[in-house]
Design an enzyme around this catalytic site. Structure first.
Site, PDB file in Angstrom:
ATOM      1  N   THR A 146       0.843  -1.204   0.000  1.00  0.00           N
ATOM      2  CA  THR A 146       0.000   0.000   0.000  1.00  0.00           C
ATOM      3  C   THR A 146       0.876   1.251   0.000  1.00  0.00           C
ATOM      4  O   THR A 146       0.616   2.206  -0.749  1.00  0.00           O
ATOM      5  CB  THR A 146      -0.921   0.015   1.247  1.00  0.00           C
ATOM      6  OG1 THR A 146      -1.466  -1.293   1.436  1.00  0.00           O
ATOM      7  CG2 THR A 146      -2.032   1.021   1.100  1.00  0.00           C
ATOM      8  N   GLY A 154       0.720   1.632   5.642  1.00  0.00           N
ATOM      9  CA  GLY A 154      -0.311   0.605   5.783  1.00  0.00           C
ATOM     10  C   GLY A 154      -0.259  -0.015   7.162  1.00  0.00           C
ATOM     11  O   GLY A 154       0.476   0.434   8.048  1.00  0.00           O
ATOM     12  N   LYS A 206       1.526  -3.888  13.011  1.00  0.00           N
ATOM     13  CA  LYS A 206       2.353  -3.667  11.829  1.00  0.00           C
ATOM     14  C   LYS A 206       3.561  -4.596  11.903  1.00  0.00           C
ATOM     15  O   LYS A 206       3.814  -5.223  12.897  1.00  0.00           O
ATOM     16  CB  LYS A 206       2.818  -2.203  11.772  1.00  0.00           C
ATOM     17  CG  LYS A 206       1.648  -1.263  11.477  1.00  0.00           C
ATOM     18  CD  LYS A 206       2.066   0.181  11.344  1.00  0.00           C
ATOM     19  CE  LYS A 206       3.214   0.459  10.441  1.00  0.00           C
ATOM     20  NZ  LYS A 206       3.092  -0.094   9.067  1.00  0.00           N
ATOM     21  N   GLY A 207       4.251  -4.675  10.762  1.00  0.00           N
ATOM     22  CA  GLY A 207       5.533  -5.346  10.839  1.00  0.00           C
ATOM     23  C   GLY A 207       5.722  -6.569   9.972  1.00  0.00           C
ATOM     24  O   GLY A 207       6.728  -7.269  10.134  1.00  0.00           O
ATOM     25  N   GLY A 216       6.617  -6.250   7.166  1.00  0.00           N
ATOM     26  CA  GLY A 216       7.850  -5.791   6.507  1.00  0.00           C
ATOM     27  C   GLY A 216       9.033  -5.737   7.466  1.00  0.00           C
ATOM     28  O   GLY A 216      10.136  -5.440   7.063  1.00  0.00           O
ATOM     29  N   GLU A 251       9.546   2.694  11.537  1.00  0.00           N
ATOM     30  CA  GLU A 251       8.112   2.946  11.368  1.00  0.00           C
ATOM     31  C   GLU A 251       7.525   3.599  12.619  1.00  0.00           C
ATOM     32  O   GLU A 251       6.788   4.582  12.536  1.00  0.00           O
ATOM     33  CB  GLU A 251       7.368   1.635  11.079  1.00  0.00           C
ATOM     34  CG  GLU A 251       7.689   1.056   9.714  1.00  0.00           C
ATOM     35  CD  GLU A 251       6.836  -0.145   9.355  1.00  0.00           C
ATOM     36  OE1 GLU A 251       5.973  -0.538  10.155  1.00  0.00           O
ATOM     37  OE2 GLU A 251       7.041  -0.690   8.260  1.00  0.00           O
ATOM     38  N   LYS A 282      -8.260  -5.655   6.703  1.00  0.00           N
ATOM     39  CA  LYS A 282      -7.349  -5.383   7.814  1.00  0.00           C
ATOM     40  C   LYS A 282      -8.081  -5.129   9.138  1.00  0.00           C
ATOM     41  O   LYS A 282      -7.453  -5.035  10.187  1.00  0.00           O
ATOM     42  CB  LYS A 282      -6.460  -4.169   7.483  1.00  0.00           C
ATOM     43  CG  LYS A 282      -5.686  -4.266   6.174  1.00  0.00           C
ATOM     44  CD  LYS A 282      -4.619  -5.319   6.221  1.00  0.00           C
ATOM     45  CE  LYS A 282      -3.786  -5.429   4.963  1.00  0.00           C
ATOM     46  NZ  LYS A 282      -2.844  -4.385   4.715  1.00  0.00           N
TER      47      LYS A 282
END
Ligand code: 5RP
Length: 225
Positions: free
Chosen positions: A28, A81, A93-94, A96, A102, A120
């Site tokens: 995203t 995102g 998150k995470g 990535g 972040e 989500k």
């Protein structure tokens, strides 16, 4: 245009001349970076800072002016995102795995815009994914034991083809841990943040300013707080 692309384009349209914009990481965020670069080529004057090496390289390849992370104290907006968003706007998150930059950008920004598609949304953080916990490599066994004493179950994240471990841009390894649903998000957030050897983790509490999502083909903005 898919939902991620639609919401990312909508967010990029809200960026104003002169802003310093934080770039997230993931599919995203990539759509957002591409649309922001298109607007920049059309004359929008902005500067950007990236939450990961991969996003910095992408932004540079599109000729966006990328500032060094260590040269800024504050930014206008961070746009990224998320993997999960709860009803009270806690985030996970995470995937990535570069969580440190972040979370620093999310906190340093005047506003944090979270771009999601409806998949989500969750009832509770951890419903669909394990909690990523970035750990100092030499401490991973002691940290894992600590997290197990909190009821966590999990292990080090492996690369997609399972021939090695995932290593973050700054040399951390990642423990993906599943915790009992009875442990509420804010308590878990505090427990993880207070565990020595944990560099950062994927629960983002009280950081989102606006959640942008698509409903019936339209982008809907939910302001937090
Ligand atoms: C990276 C993230 C991403 O924002 C999250 O994984 C969502 O990714 P995508 O936009 O590809 O669905 O937290 O660490």
């Amino acid at each position: 245009m898919n939902d991620k692309e639609r919401v990312a384009h909508h967010a990029a349209q809200q960026i104003k001349d002169g802003m310093l914009v934080g770039l997230g990481t993931g599919s995203t965020a990539n759509y957002f970076i591409e649309e922001l670069a298109r607007r920049s080529h059309e004359g929008l004057h902005i500067k950007v800072v990236a939450s990961s090496v991969v996003s910095a390289i992408k932004a540079q390849s599109l000729n966006l002016p990328v500032l060094g992370f260590d040269t800024i104290q504050q930014l206008d907006v961070y746009v990224d995102g998320a993997d999960e968003v709860s009803a009270d706007f806690d985030l996970l998150k995470g995937r990535g795995f570069d969580l440190v930059r972040e979370k620093i950008l999310a906190r340093a920004a005047d506003q944090f815009w979270v771009l999601i598609d409806p998949s989500k949304r969750v009832d509770r953080i951890g419903a669909n994914y394990a909690i990523p916990v970035e750990v100092m490599p030499f401490a991973w066994q002691m940290v894992k034991r600590n997290l197990e004493s909190l009821g966590g179950v999990g292990d080090l994240r492996q690369t997609a083809n399972k021939d090695g471990l995932v290593i973050s841009s700054y040399g951390s390894v990642v423990l993906d841990m599943v915790f009992d649903a009875a442990l509420d998000t804010k308590t878990l957030n505090d427990l993880l943040s207070n565990t020595p050897g944990v560099v950062e983790h994927g629960i983002f509490c009280n950081l989102a300013s606006v959640v942008l999502c698509v409903a019936d083909g339209q982008v809907v903005e939910q302001k937090v707080g």
